[in-house]
Design an enzyme around this catalytic site. Structure first.
Site, short mmCIF file in Angstrom:
data_model
loop_
_atom_site.label_atom_id
_atom_site.label_comp_id
_atom_site.label_asym_id
_atom_site.label_seq_id
_atom_site.Cartn_x
_atom_site.Cartn_y
_atom_site.Cartn_z
N TYR A 13 -57.93 20.73 3.61
CA TYR A 13 -58.62 20.66 2.31
C TYR A 13 -59.94 21.43 2.31
CZ TYR A 13 -55.67 16.93 0.23
OH TYR A 13 -54.65 16.19 -0.31
N LYS A 65 -49.32 17.89 14.43
CA LYS A 65 -48.04 18.60 14.44
C LYS A 65 -48.20 19.70 15.46
CE LYS A 65 -43.88 19.60 13.08
NZ LYS A 65 -42.71 18.78 13.42
N ASP A 114 -44.19 14.05 11.42
CA ASP A 114 -42.86 13.74 10.89
C ASP A 114 -42.33 12.45 11.52
OD1 ASP A 114 -42.80 15.17 13.28
OD2 ASP A 114 -41.09 16.43 12.74
N ASP A 174 -53.22 12.27 3.68
CA ASP A 174 -52.90 12.11 2.25
C ASP A 174 -51.44 11.71 2.08
OD1 ASP A 174 -53.13 12.36 -0.60
OD2 ASP A 174 -52.04 14.26 -0.41
N ASP A 181 -49.57 7.82 1.05
CA ASP A 181 -48.65 7.52 -0.05
C ASP A 181 -47.43 6.76 0.48
OD1 ASP A 181 -50.19 8.63 -2.14
OD2 ASP A 181 -48.40 9.45 -3.10
C1 IPM Z 1 -55.76 11.03 -2.85
C2 IPM Z 1 -55.34 12.03 -3.89
C3 IPM Z 1 -56.24 13.26 -3.81
C4 IPM Z 1 -56.16 13.81 -2.42
C5 IPM Z 1 -55.89 14.36 -4.81
C6 IPM Z 1 -55.95 13.82 -6.23
C7 IPM Z 1 -56.73 15.58 -4.64
O1 IPM Z 1 -54.01 12.36 -3.75
O2 IPM Z 1 -56.93 10.61 -2.88
O3 IPM Z 1 -54.93 10.66 -2.02
O4 IPM Z 1 -55.20 14.48 -2.05
O5 IPM Z 1 -57.07 13.55 -1.64
MN MN Z 2 -52.99 11.19 -2.22
#
Ligand code: IPM
Ligand code: MN
Length: 347
Positions: free
Chosen positions: A135, A185, A218, A242, A246
């Site tokens: 990032y 990775k 992975d 990130d 999720d």
């Molecule tokens: C998170 C979000 C952000 C990220 C996006 C919205 C840029 O997905 O905070 O996980 O990837 O950091």
């Molecule tokens: Mn995210």
């Protein structure tokens, strides 16, 4: 009376719905525990961008610097402003400017919440590097729009950046169950990720009581689903973290439960607290967004401010509500009803 100044950035979509809910809970618990929170709201958002051409004013960072903490809802309204513009104009610059290098995301099932897995007794703390890596924003495009176009985006891993996030991970593991999973990775990415693995091994010598394992991302993704109870603290780069968080949100029942803290461990600038979920434009302002992730993030803020007892009380309040089945079925309870149930459980 002790008082904390909080910058509130509700942002877009359900960001304002859940921030308002979290703020109600936080003000109540502050009253109960004898400290004060003063909130100053900033309208920085995609709407603000449409009006001013910027996601926040030029001096936005300097304005925020004076606060004790930032509580953020969500950023993004892709129908109006490209996400790459809105996120790089507000959320990401705050994380970087305030050296919030540790993004902490807890993943466990709240009582009463049914996750998609058979496993129920997992308690994972993901620590995501939050200021560099994939990032970093280093790159560019040349010959734009032509067949010769080239796009380059370079991940940047610095020794200082990798060391500090790994050390933070080791410290978290020491305060928890003593297990650290370091994620890379390095079989495919032979510079940055081998570098990360090397630093993991080097720091491990300082933490002889921590059981550290290096995983490829992975395999770790699969492990979070197949054997989540085997994990304690997980530390990963910005993009890997990130994606993994999720998955973490999914296994804890959904993004409505996933909280996060963007921490500046050195406290040289404010830290920022925000739910992992986005702005969910489709359900914005319908009063049906789940505020649990935002409330939990607010509890993490109280903890960071030194109000641990109040933070624990908020978590207990959330757990009491979900244990009664409130806020556990998507769309069943309104934002207000969930918030009221948490507030009622605070005393
Ligand atoms: C998170 C979000 C952000 C990220 C996006 C919205 C840029 O997905 O905070 O996980 O990837 O950091
Ligand atoms: Mn995210």
């Amino acid at each position: 009376m002790k008082s904390y100044s909080i910058a509130l950035i509700p942002g877009d979509g359900i960001g304002s719905d859940v921030t308002a809910a979290a703020w109600t809970v936080l003000e109540t618990v502050a009253g109960n525990f004898g400290f004060a929170l003063t909130g100053t709201e900033f309208p920085w958002s995609c709407k603000f961008f449409k009006d001013t051409g910027r996601m926040m004013p030029q001096d936005g960072i300097e304005t925020l610097r004076g606060f004790d903490a930032i509580l953020l809802g969500a950023v993004g309204w892709p129908a109006e402003v490209p996400d790459s513009v809105s996120l790089h104009g507000l959320l990401l610059p705050i994380r970087k400017a305030f050296v919030q290098y540790a993004n902490i995301r807890p993943h466990r099932l709240l009582p009463g919440v049914t996750g998609p897995l058979r496993a129920e007794n997992f308690d994972i703390l993901c620590i995501r590097e939050n200021t560099e890596g994939e990032y970093s924003g280093a790159g560019g495009r040349v010959h734009q729009g032509t067949l010769d176009e080239v796009a380059v985006e370079t991940s940047i891993f610095t020794r200082a950046g990798v060391e500090r996030i790994l050390r933070f991970g080791f410290e978290q593991a020491r305060a928890r169950r003593g297990k650290l999973a370091s994620v890379t990775k390095s079989n495919a990415q032979k510079y940055s990720m081998v570098f990360w693995d090397e630093i993991t091994r080097k720091l491990a010598a300082d933490y002889p009581n921590i059981e550290v394992t290096s995983y490829h991302v992975d395999a770790l993704a699969a492990r979070m689903i197949m054997a989540p109870e085997s994990l304690d603290v997980v530390v990963a780069s910005n993009l890997f973290g990130d994606i993994l968080t999720d998955i973490g949100a999914a296994i804890q029942g959904g993004l409505g439960y996933a909280a996060s803290a963007n921490i500046n461990p050195g406290r040289s600038a404010p830290s920022m607290f925000e739910p992992v979920h986005g702005s969910a434009p489709d359900i914005a302002h319908l009063g049906i967004a789940n505020p649990v992730a935002a409330i939990w993030s607010g509890a993490m803020m109280l903890d960071h401010l030194g109000e641990k007892a109040a933070a624990d009380r908020v978590i207990k309040g959330v757990e009491a509500a979900t244990a009664r089945g409130i806020g556990t079925i998507p769309g069943k309870d309104r934002t207000e009803a969930i918030t009221a149930a948490v507030v009622a459980a605070l005393t």
